[in-house]
Design a protein around this motif. Structure first.
Motif, PDB file in Angstrom:
ATOM      1  N   LYS A  13       0.789  -1.227   0.000  1.00  0.00           N
ATOM      2  CA  LYS A  13       0.000   0.000   0.000  1.00  0.00           C
ATOM      3  C   LYS A  13       0.827   1.285   0.000  1.00  0.00           C
ATOM      4  CE  LYS A  13      -2.175  -0.411   3.611  1.00  0.00           C
ATOM      5  NZ  LYS A  13      -1.938   0.369   4.786  1.00  0.00           N
ATOM      6  N   ALA A  33       0.771   6.621   9.213  1.00  0.00           N
ATOM      7  CA  ALA A  33       1.830   7.395   9.882  1.00  0.00           C
ATOM      8  C   ALA A  33       1.218   8.279  10.972  1.00  0.00           C
ATOM      9  CB  ALA A  33       2.581   8.247   8.868  1.00  0.00           C
ATOM     10  N   SER A  91       4.483  -0.072  15.857  1.00  0.00           N
ATOM     11  CA  SER A  91       3.532  -0.773  14.982  1.00  0.00           C
ATOM     12  C   SER A  91       2.439  -1.401  15.842  1.00  0.00           C
ATOM     13  CB  SER A  91       4.211  -1.899  14.200  1.00  0.00           C
ATOM     14  OG  SER A  91       5.242  -1.401  13.415  1.00  0.00           O
ATOM     15  N   SER A  94       0.328   1.358  17.750  1.00  0.00           N
ATOM     16  CA  SER A  94      -0.541   2.166  16.883  1.00  0.00           C
ATOM     17  C   SER A  94      -1.820   1.385  16.592  1.00  0.00           C
ATOM     18  CB  SER A  94       0.166   2.565  15.593  1.00  0.00           C
ATOM     19  OG  SER A  94       0.576   1.438  14.884  1.00  0.00           O
ATOM     20  N   SER A  95      -1.684   0.082  16.453  1.00  0.00           N
ATOM     21  CA  SER A  95      -2.860  -0.749  16.221  1.00  0.00           C
ATOM     22  C   SER A  95      -3.768  -0.717  17.465  1.00  0.00           C
ATOM     23  CB  SER A  95      -2.378  -2.160  15.878  1.00  0.00           C
ATOM     24  OG  SER A  95      -3.422  -3.061  15.853  1.00  0.00           O
ATOM     25  N   SER A  98      -5.403   2.714  17.724  1.00  0.00           N
ATOM     26  CA  SER A  98      -6.339   3.001  16.630  1.00  0.00           C
ATOM     27  C   SER A  98      -7.731   2.414  16.877  1.00  0.00           C
ATOM     28  CB  SER A  98      -5.767   2.515  15.297  1.00  0.00           C
ATOM     29  OG  SER A  98      -5.757   1.113  15.262  1.00  0.00           O
ATOM     30  N   ARG A 104      -9.647   7.883  16.556  1.00  0.00           N
ATOM     31  CA  ARG A 104     -10.142   7.839  15.168  1.00  0.00           C
ATOM     32  C   ARG A 104     -10.842   9.153  14.813  1.00  0.00           C
ATOM     33  NH1 ARG A 104      -8.699   3.117  13.377  1.00  0.00           N
ATOM     34  NH2 ARG A 104      -9.192   3.953  11.331  1.00  0.00           N
ATOM     35  N   GLU A 128      -4.047   6.986   1.875  1.00  0.00           N
ATOM     36  CA  GLU A 128      -3.837   5.556   2.073  1.00  0.00           C
ATOM     37  C   GLU A 128      -4.066   5.167   3.533  1.00  0.00           C
ATOM     38  OE1 GLU A 128      -0.575   3.426   3.855  1.00  0.00           O
ATOM     39  OE2 GLU A 128       0.294   4.950   2.551  1.00  0.00           O
ATOM     40  N   GLY A 129      -4.745   4.044   3.766  1.00  0.00           N
ATOM     41  CA  GLY A 129      -4.979   3.616   5.146  1.00  0.00           C
ATOM     42  C   GLY A 129      -5.780   2.332   5.245  1.00  0.00           C
ATOM     43  N   ARG A 130      -6.741   2.327   6.174  1.00  0.00           N
ATOM     44  CA  ARG A 130      -7.572   1.131   6.383  1.00  0.00           C
ATOM     45  C   ARG A 130      -9.051   1.440   6.162  1.00  0.00           C
ATOM     46  NH1 ARG A 130      -2.968   0.252   7.481  1.00  0.00           N
ATOM     47  NH2 ARG A 130      -2.050  -1.395   8.726  1.00  0.00           N
ATOM     48  N   ASP A 131      -9.427   2.695   6.424  1.00  0.00           N
ATOM     49  CA  ASP A 131     -10.851   3.065   6.429  1.00  0.00           C
ATOM     50  C   ASP A 131     -11.115   4.262   5.517  1.00  0.00           C
ATOM     51  OD1 ASP A 131      -9.360   4.888   7.890  1.00  0.00           O
ATOM     52  OD2 ASP A 131     -10.947   5.280   9.343  1.00  0.00           O
ATOM     53  N   ILE A 132     -10.223   4.508   4.553  1.00  0.00           N
ATOM     54  CA  ILE A 132     -10.381   5.727   3.739  1.00  0.00           C
ATOM     55  C   ILE A 132     -11.631   5.611   2.858  1.00  0.00           C
ATOM     56  CG2 ILE A 132      -9.221   7.400   2.217  1.00  0.00           C
ATOM     57  CD1 ILE A 132      -7.823   6.757   4.993  1.00  0.00           C
ATOM     58  N   ARG A 157       8.195  -7.529   4.269  1.00  0.00           N
ATOM     59  CA  ARG A 157       8.567  -6.743   5.451  1.00  0.00           C
ATOM     60  C   ARG A 157      10.001  -7.055   5.862  1.00  0.00           C
ATOM     61  NH1 ARG A 157       5.802  -2.461   6.262  1.00  0.00           N
ATOM     62  NH2 ARG A 157       4.321  -2.580   7.950  1.00  0.00           N
ATOM     63  N   ARG A 180      -1.918  -8.398  13.927  1.00  0.00           N
ATOM     64  CA  ARG A 180      -2.313  -7.012  13.652  1.00  0.00           C
ATOM     65  C   ARG A 180      -3.535  -6.988  12.731  1.00  0.00           C
ATOM     66  NH1 ARG A 180       0.432  -2.114  11.687  1.00  0.00           N
ATOM     67  NH2 ARG A 180       2.079  -3.222  10.634  1.00  0.00           N
ATOM     68  N   ASP A 184      -7.042  -5.291  13.553  1.00  0.00           N
ATOM     69  CA  ASP A 184      -7.558  -4.225  12.685  1.00  0.00           C
ATOM     70  C   ASP A 184      -8.903  -4.613  12.052  1.00  0.00           C
ATOM     71  OD1 ASP A 184      -5.269  -2.788  13.273  1.00  0.00           O
ATOM     72  OD2 ASP A 184      -4.255  -3.210  11.388  1.00  0.00           O
ATOM     73  N   ARG A 187     -11.905  -4.823  15.078  1.00  0.00           N
ATOM     74  CA  ARG A 187     -12.267  -3.727  15.987  1.00  0.00           C
ATOM     75  C   ARG A 187     -13.661  -3.213  15.623  1.00  0.00           C
ATOM     76  NH1 ARG A 187      -7.904  -0.272  13.337  1.00  0.00           N
ATOM     77  NH2 ARG A 187      -9.038   0.497  11.543  1.00  0.00           N
TER      78      ARG A 187
HETATM   79  O1   DC Z   1      -0.376   1.379   7.699  1.00  0.00           O
HETATM   80  P1   DC Z   1       0.392   1.290   8.992  1.00  0.00           P
HETATM   81  O2   DC Z   1       0.911  -0.101   9.254  1.00  0.00           O
HETATM   82  O3   DC Z   1       1.478   2.311   9.091  1.00  0.00           O
HETATM   83  O4   DC Z   1      -0.687   1.636  10.144  1.00  0.00           O
HETATM   84  C1   DC Z   1      -0.361   1.578  11.516  1.00  0.00           C
HETATM   85  C2   DC Z   1      -1.604   1.171  12.325  1.00  0.00           C
HETATM   86  O5   DC Z   1      -2.585   2.212  12.256  1.00  0.00           O
HETATM   87  C3   DC Z   1      -2.303  -0.102  11.850  1.00  0.00           C
HETATM   88  O6   DC Z   1      -2.166  -1.146  12.795  1.00  0.00           O
HETATM   89  C4   DC Z   1      -3.749   0.224  11.737  1.00  0.00           C
HETATM   90  C5   DC Z   1      -3.875   1.675  12.059  1.00  0.00           C
HETATM   91  N1   DC Z   1      -4.541   2.414  10.984  1.00  0.00           N
HETATM   92  C6   DC Z   1      -5.901   2.549  11.069  1.00  0.00           C
HETATM   93  O7   DC Z   1      -6.511   2.004  11.992  1.00  0.00           O
HETATM   94  N2   DC Z   1      -6.562   3.306  10.152  1.00  0.00           N
HETATM   95  C7   DC Z   1      -5.908   3.878   9.147  1.00  0.00           C
HETATM   96  N3   DC Z   1      -6.579   4.625   8.260  1.00  0.00           N
HETATM   97  C8   DC Z   1      -4.504   3.718   9.016  1.00  0.00           C
HETATM   98  C9   DC Z   1      -3.845   2.961   9.951  1.00  0.00           C
END
Ligand code: DC
Length: 223
Positions: A13, A33, A91, A94-95, A98, A104, A128-132, A157, A180, A184, A187
């Protein structure tokens, strides 16, 4: 135009989104980030995700991006934390952070603001992310969801870490990736899921160039 790129860690990604943004002259925003910077700041202030002081602390955090020849730099309260946020401890934290609604809500509002300013100025955004595609910009013009086999993601990785001079065990990394992902995906708030109208791209067998070209093709198809 807003291009949303979501997917799990190691799906390619970040590197793909960054290159796509460069080729289409769009602003690149790495939301992971931002979650990492929040985790770093909270840990430095001895806060856990459950802490009473979390909400108040979040209102004071300042996160900024700056693009330079050496890549995208992330600033936390004026300090360049681009390397510090890549630590494996961050890492994991942050999870954990989040999952918290306060985190959030705060970051989604900053993300919308950053994109709004760019679009209003006539620019494009690759976020870029998880929930964009599901939460931050459910009406994005293009949504891409990247997937890749966990074993391949772990190998990528390990290679990335080796390039930075860090040795890592592939089995340990694979276990961390699966843990992770589970956290993710399961949740309650904004889990990692593909938006119904997102285009899925499995990058397991694709080269970096193929991933980038695939997305550029989708953008051109949209435009
Ligand atoms: O993409 P990354 O691995 O750098 O993200 C770090 C953590 O942040 C990941 O465990 C999930 C969370 N995250 C999120 O919940 N929502 C996002 N839009 C981006 C990242």
């Amino acid at each position: 135009m807003i291009i949303a790129i979501d997917g799990p860690a190691g799906s390619g990604k970040s590197s793909t989104a960054k290159e796509v943004a460069r080729r289409v002259s769009a602003l690149y925003i790495d939301t992971g980030a931002m979650y990492r910077a929040v985790a770093l700041s909270c840990l430095r202030h001895d806060l856990t995700p459950e802490s009473d002081r979390l909400f108040e602390h979040l209102q004071r955090i300042n996160i900024e991006f700056e693009s330079s020849d050496t890549g995208l730099h992330v600033f936390l309260d004026g300090e360049d934390v681009s390397d510090a946020i890549r630590d494996s401890k961050i890492s994991e934290w942050s999870s954990r952070f989040s999952k918290m609604p306060a985190v959030r809500e705060r970051l989604v509002s900053i993300q919308r603001e950053l994109a709004k300013n760019e679009v209003n100025a006539g620019g494009k955004v690759v976020m870029e992310g998880r929930d964009i595609g599901t939460v931050v910009f459910p009406h994005a013009e293009l949504k891409v969801f990247l997937r890749a086999d966990p074993a391949i993601r772990a190998e990528r990785r390990v290679k990335q870490l080796q390039e930075k001079g860090t040795q890592a065990d592939v089995q340990t990394i694979l276990r961390e990736i699966i843990e992770r992902d589970t956290r993710d995906e399961s949740r309650e708030m904004s889990p990692l899921v593909k938006a119904a109208d997102a285009i899925e791209l499995d990058t397991s067998g694709l080269s970096f160039e193929e991933q980038v070209e695939n997305i550029i093709g989708l953008i051109q198809g949209n435009g």
